[in-house]
Design an enzyme around this catalytic site. Sequence first.
Site, PDB file in Angstrom:
ATOM      1  N   LYS A 113      -3.756  20.000  22.025  1.00 34.72           N
ATOM      2  CA  LYS A 113      -2.691  19.827  21.023  1.00 34.72           C
ATOM      3  C   LYS A 113      -1.317  20.122  21.620  1.00 34.72           C
ATOM      4  CE  LYS A 113      -4.226  22.999  18.154  1.00 34.72           C
ATOM      5  NZ  LYS A 113      -5.339  23.568  18.942  1.00 34.72           N
ATOM      6  N   ARG A 136      -3.841  26.653   9.827  1.00 36.95           N
ATOM      7  CA  ARG A 136      -5.138  27.009  10.402  1.00 36.95           C
ATOM      8  C   ARG A 136      -6.127  27.473   9.350  1.00 36.95           C
ATOM      9  NH1 ARG A 136      -3.369  28.278  15.947  1.00 36.95           N
ATOM     10  NH2 ARG A 136      -5.104  28.879  17.268  1.00 36.95           N
ATOM     11  N   ARG A 167      -7.553  27.295  32.128  1.00 39.30           N
ATOM     12  CA  ARG A 167      -6.167  26.996  31.735  1.00 39.30           C
ATOM     13  C   ARG A 167      -5.219  28.083  32.237  1.00 39.30           C
ATOM     14  NH1 ARG A 167      -4.623  25.716  25.537  1.00 39.30           N
ATOM     15  NH2 ARG A 167      -5.002  27.925  25.127  1.00 39.30           N
ATOM     16  N   ARG A 205      -3.759  33.445  29.859  1.00 39.83           N
ATOM     17  CA  ARG A 205      -3.598  34.141  28.579  1.00 39.83           C
ATOM     18  C   ARG A 205      -4.789  35.068  28.362  1.00 39.83           C
ATOM     19  NH1 ARG A 205      -2.470  29.455  24.191  1.00 39.83           N
ATOM     20  NH2 ARG A 205      -3.808  30.854  23.010  1.00 39.83           N
ATOM     21  N   ARG A 210     -12.678  32.837  19.262  1.00 41.79           N
ATOM     22  CA  ARG A 210     -11.696  31.869  18.749  1.00 41.79           C
ATOM     23  C   ARG A 210     -12.397  30.621  18.212  1.00 41.79           C
ATOM     24  NH1 ARG A 210      -7.944  30.892  23.594  1.00 41.79           N
ATOM     25  NH2 ARG A 210      -6.601  29.736  22.179  1.00 41.79           N
TER      26      ARG A 210
HETATM   27  P1  AMP Z   1      -2.829  29.207  19.844  1.00 38.21           P
HETATM   28  O1  AMP Z   1      -1.814  29.318  20.921  1.00 38.21           O
HETATM   29  O2  AMP Z   1      -2.483  28.164  18.805  1.00 38.21           O
HETATM   30  O3  AMP Z   1      -4.242  29.071  20.344  1.00 38.21           O
HETATM   31  O4  AMP Z   1      -2.772  30.598  19.036  1.00 38.21           O
HETATM   32  C1  AMP Z   1      -3.038  31.819  19.674  1.00 38.21           C
HETATM   33  C2  AMP Z   1      -3.299  32.904  18.649  1.00 38.21           C
HETATM   34  O5  AMP Z   1      -2.150  33.074  17.800  1.00 38.21           O
HETATM   35  C3  AMP Z   1      -4.446  32.651  17.684  1.00 38.21           C
HETATM   36  O6  AMP Z   1      -5.715  32.984  18.248  1.00 38.21           O
HETATM   37  C4  AMP Z   1      -4.067  33.552  16.509  1.00 38.21           C
HETATM   38  O7  AMP Z   1      -4.315  34.912  16.826  1.00 38.21           O
HETATM   39  C5  AMP Z   1      -2.564  33.374  16.461  1.00 38.21           C
HETATM   40  N1  AMP Z   1      -2.162  32.228  15.616  1.00 38.21           N
HETATM   41  C6  AMP Z   1      -1.537  31.087  16.023  1.00 38.21           C
HETATM   42  N2  AMP Z   1      -1.323  30.272  15.001  1.00 38.21           N
HETATM   43  C7  AMP Z   1      -1.817  30.884  13.897  1.00 38.21           C
HETATM   44  C8  AMP Z   1      -1.921  30.534  12.520  1.00 38.21           C
HETATM   45  N3  AMP Z   1      -1.464  29.367  12.073  1.00 38.21           N
HETATM   46  N4  AMP Z   1      -2.506  31.424  11.686  1.00 38.21           N
HETATM   47  C9  AMP Z   1      -2.960  32.608  12.122  1.00 38.21           C
HETATM   48  N5  AMP Z   1      -2.912  33.003  13.410  1.00 38.21           N
HETATM   49  C10 AMP Z   1      -2.350  32.149  14.296  1.00 38.21           C
END
Ligand code: AMP
Length: 221
Positions: free
Chosen positions: A17, A92, A131, A164, A175
Amino acid sequence: MDASARVVLLGPPGAGKGTQAKLLEQEFGAVQISTGDILRKAVADQTPLGKQAGDYLKRGALVPDDVIIDLIAERLQQKDCAKGFLLDGFPRTIPQAESLDVILKKLALSLNCVLSVQVPREVIIERLAGRRTCKNCGALSHVIFEPPKQPGVCDRCGGELYQRDDDREETIANRLTVYEAQTAPLVDYYRRQGALREIDGVGSISEIRVRVMTALGGLVS
Ligand code: AMP
């Protein structure tokens, strides 16, 4: 045809994404809004939001809905969003999606597409475990599929590449479980709204880009 892109990118972690959102940013002049990037920066800067969110990120759990919804409501009102926006990692959960509907209604806007990027679990694990993210500009690379010219150094800006915390294998499983339980139901939510386009997210970045552009064809300009 609509004059700006207002798109949600939906899909499991590692679906690509963020990579596709960055390409669409260039294509449409719209702004990528990655809630994950915003939260990681807040954690690094030790802001009140970062202190609140840090533990959730580390565990691969979702930050509470009200925190994220407030953040997005504020972000979507900023001037740069007038050119269009690409939501990457939001919504989400169903309550987040319902709140987004309300926020957009207040702004007299609607989404022109929700793009669901589908990738099987084994591919996701392979992608996430390899990654690497640039500390400086956020660009993504992969130790096997997109190796940087110089190990550990970002091709785009020369910044330091790092893994990360939540891309480590033990957190990836959590996740994915969270995704299946809380985020996957959004596919049906948006299908019912008639906004959904589904694409196969397996393949090279440029192959997937072609699918993305085909799926968006006629919906945004
Ligand atoms: P991502 O980079 O999108 O994989 O997000 C990394 C982490 O940020 C996730 O595992 C959540 O802990 C938090 N996070 C990101 N977006 C959201 C969201 N829309 N709602 C809740 N937590 C989020």
